[in-house]
Design an enzyme around this catalytic site. Structure first.
Site, PDB file in Angstrom:
ATOM      1  N   GLU A 275      50.956   0.110  40.208  1.00 61.63           N
ATOM      2  CA  GLU A 275      52.019   0.094  41.224  1.00 61.63           C
ATOM      3  C   GLU A 275      51.482  -0.465  42.541  1.00 61.63           C
ATOM      4  O   GLU A 275      51.527   0.215  43.572  1.00 61.63           O
ATOM      5  CB  GLU A 275      52.530   1.526  41.448  1.00 61.63           C
ATOM      6  CG  GLU A 275      53.103   2.190  40.209  1.00 61.63           C
ATOM      7  CD  GLU A 275      53.358   3.682  40.401  1.00 61.63           C
ATOM      8  OE1 GLU A 275      52.860   4.279  41.379  1.00 61.63           O
ATOM      9  OE2 GLU A 275      54.068   4.256  39.566  1.00 61.63           O
ATOM     10  N   ARG A 314      53.194   0.714  62.405  1.00 60.21           N
ATOM     11  CA  ARG A 314      51.879   1.068  61.871  1.00 60.21           C
ATOM     12  C   ARG A 314      50.813   1.315  62.948  1.00 60.21           C
ATOM     13  O   ARG A 314      50.044   2.267  62.828  1.00 60.21           O
ATOM     14  CB  ARG A 314      51.394   0.006  60.873  1.00 60.21           C
ATOM     15  CG  ARG A 314      52.336  -0.206  59.683  1.00 60.21           C
ATOM     16  CD  ARG A 314      51.687  -0.919  58.518  1.00 60.21           C
ATOM     17  NE  ARG A 314      50.705  -0.079  57.876  1.00 60.21           N
ATOM     18  CZ  ARG A 314      49.419  -0.150  58.070  1.00 60.21           C
ATOM     19  NH1 ARG A 314      48.916  -1.077  58.856  1.00 60.21           N
ATOM     20  NH2 ARG A 314      48.615   0.685  57.477  1.00 60.21           N
ATOM     21  N   CYS A 346      60.764   2.437  75.257  1.00 55.67           N
ATOM     22  CA  CYS A 346      60.421   3.407  76.301  1.00 55.67           C
ATOM     23  C   CYS A 346      59.599   4.554  75.741  1.00 55.67           C
ATOM     24  O   CYS A 346      60.073   5.687  75.623  1.00 55.67           O
ATOM     25  CB  CYS A 346      61.700   3.907  76.959  1.00 55.67           C
ATOM     26  SG  CYS A 346      62.542   2.542  77.747  1.00 55.67           S
ATOM     27  N   GLU A 347      58.394   4.250  75.335  1.00 54.23           N
ATOM     28  CA  GLU A 347      57.448   5.247  74.818  1.00 54.23           C
ATOM     29  C   GLU A 347      56.053   4.730  75.142  1.00 54.23           C
ATOM     30  O   GLU A 347      55.777   3.542  74.928  1.00 54.23           O
ATOM     31  CB  GLU A 347      57.534   5.344  73.287  1.00 54.23           C
ATOM     32  CG  GLU A 347      58.854   5.785  72.753  1.00 54.23           C
ATOM     33  CD  GLU A 347      58.809   7.144  72.073  1.00 54.23           C
ATOM     34  OE1 GLU A 347      57.754   7.805  72.080  1.00 54.23           O
ATOM     35  OE2 GLU A 347      59.860   7.533  71.555  1.00 54.23           O
TER      36      GLU A 347
END
Ligand code: LLP
Length: 424
Positions: A275, A314, A346-347
């Site tokens: 997979e 990520r 806004c972080e």
């Protein structure tokens, strides 16, 4: 290996200039290289030439229909974890017999959908799930082929949020209970436990955890056969890492990985399932963004670009390192300085790279964030009411928009108003 390279000073995806795509579709956008996707699938497949295999690309890594179809046309199967992913795989023309269904929380409806498409197998992860699957199979008049996902309690030495095969992780059946649960599964009507499954984590660079885990899987198959179970296949999951840092990381090559798998599967006469997600799609994609402002601060310079954490989560979620290349190749004598590459969200956690040595950039310049083909667009959100970014696929000199930028009307129109607000 990937197909993003400078040609006459401009970064290209295969034969197409990323600057030209930016002019056409605007920024930010994701761009995928078909040749890279195909190459990765074929390299993986070639490593197992001579064995009976089913390579189920892990749809969660990048579920764009064009990506699924590109791989499906090479013969790939798909590993799905939801009804949505199952529907995507079917829509891309993947036959049920090449689909496996994973996940700790499948609903009865999802099980019924898998059975309706006669999928190759369900990877089951608990006793409760086996009982539910048995009930649904009986209602549908079908037999569900099942592999039990076993948890070997092996540390895959990766980021803790993507480690899945340790005892404390929610995934799989505890090793000590696996034999008993196969007995349970074989007694339950509508179930046919014909495989074993394991997936110990993602972005695995060191082969040693795989080796330990796969040796246990071999033992399990032998023990199960000793107790009368007919095991047809072994699903080794995914997890092979990719080089996010071309200078520092050397993930195992598929041949070395194959050697370990083949050692574990030797003489068992099982079909081998895999997979892989990231190793197929990871460096087949880049995120292209434009510099909006260069803002000198008291302690460092911020390069503010138009892509943010909502487009590629990520870096902030896993502390992941993605290389950043200017789309216009830097001159050999360009000044290089450390900068935080940040987005408009806004972080404070909205960054694509921190303290990154980059050739000096100016407002208007384009950058490409590399190795963004897996777990990039699929994990994007419209946080801050930002539109999801378009996806573009390149094949040789051709390119096509494979998901258009949505409109603000669609974004806002997705919400509906209760009558007490509209007075209706
Ligand atoms: N099979 C199962 C059962 C999985 O849970 C996963 C990934 C895969 C296969 C594919 O693994 P791969 O070959 O891509 O490593 N969002 C994270 C990665 C989450 C992986 C979840 N499971 C990231 O961006 O790193």
């Amino acid at each position: 290996m990937h197909h993003f390279a400078y040609k006459t000073g401009v970064l290209h995806a295969e034969g197409v200039s990323l600057a030209a795509i930016a002019d056409e579709v605007g920024t930010p956008f994701y761009c995928y290289s078909s040749a890279t996707l195909e190459r990765h699938y074929q390299v993986f497949q070639a490593a197992f030439a001579g064995s009976q295999t089913l390579i189920c690309y892990s749809v969660k890594a990048n579920s764009n229909q064009a990506v699924l179809m590109t791989l499906g046309q090479l013969g790939a199967g798909m590993d799905v974890v939801s009804e949505g992913e199952l529907r995507r795989a079917i829509a891309a023309g993947i036959p049920g017999e090449r689909i496996v269904f994973s996940g700790v929380g499948k609903t009865a409806d999802e099980m019924a959908a898998g059975l309706a498409h006669d999928i190759y197998a369900f990877n089951a992860e608990s006793r409760g799930e086996l009982e539910q699957l048995s009930a649904v199979a009986q209602q549908s008049g079908k037999t569900a082929r099942v592999a039990l996902r076993v948890n070997p309690d092996v540390d895959p030495k990766t980021h803790h949020k993507i480690a899945t095969g340790r005892a404390e992780d929610k995934f799989g059946i505890p090793w000590s209970e696996s034999l008993e649960l196969y007995d349970v599964a074989s007694q339950l009507p509508g179930l046919s436990p014909v495989g074993v499954h394991m997936h110990i984590g993602s972005q695995i660079i060191d082969l040693e955890p795989f080796e330990r885990a796969f040796a246990l899987l071999r033992e399990l198959v032998q023990d199960l056969r000793g107790s009368g179970h007919e095991i047809e296949f072994i699903n080794f999951g995914g997890g092979l890492g990719v080089p996010y840092r071309s200078d520092a990381e050397t993930p195992p090559d598929p041949e070395a990985y194959a050697a370990i798998v083949l050692k574990a599967a030797q003489d068992l006469d099982c079909r081998l399932l895999f997979e892989p997600g990231r190793m197929i799609a990871g460096n087949a994609g880049v995120l292209v963004s434009r510099v909006l402002y260069v803002k000198p601060g008291p302690t460092k310079t911020f390069t503010i670009v138009d892509a943010g954490m909502n487009d590629l989560i990520r870096p902030t979620l896993y502390g992941a390192h993605h290389e950043i290349w200017p789309v216009t190749e830097a001159q050999a004598n360009a000044t290089v300085a450390a900068t935080d590459v940040v987005g408009p969200v806004c972080e404070t956690g909205d960054f694509l790279a921190l303290d990154r040595e980059l050739p000096e950039l100016q407002a208007g310049d384009l950058i490409a964030v590399l190795t963004a083909g897996a777990y990039g667009a699929v994990q994007a959100s419209s946080y801050n009411s930002r539109l999801l970014v378009p996806e573009v696929m390149v094949r040789g000199d051709a390119h096509a928009v494979i998901r258009a930028r949505p409109s603000y009307e669609r974004l806002i129109g997705a919400d509906t108003l209760p009558g007490w607000l509209t007075g209706t």
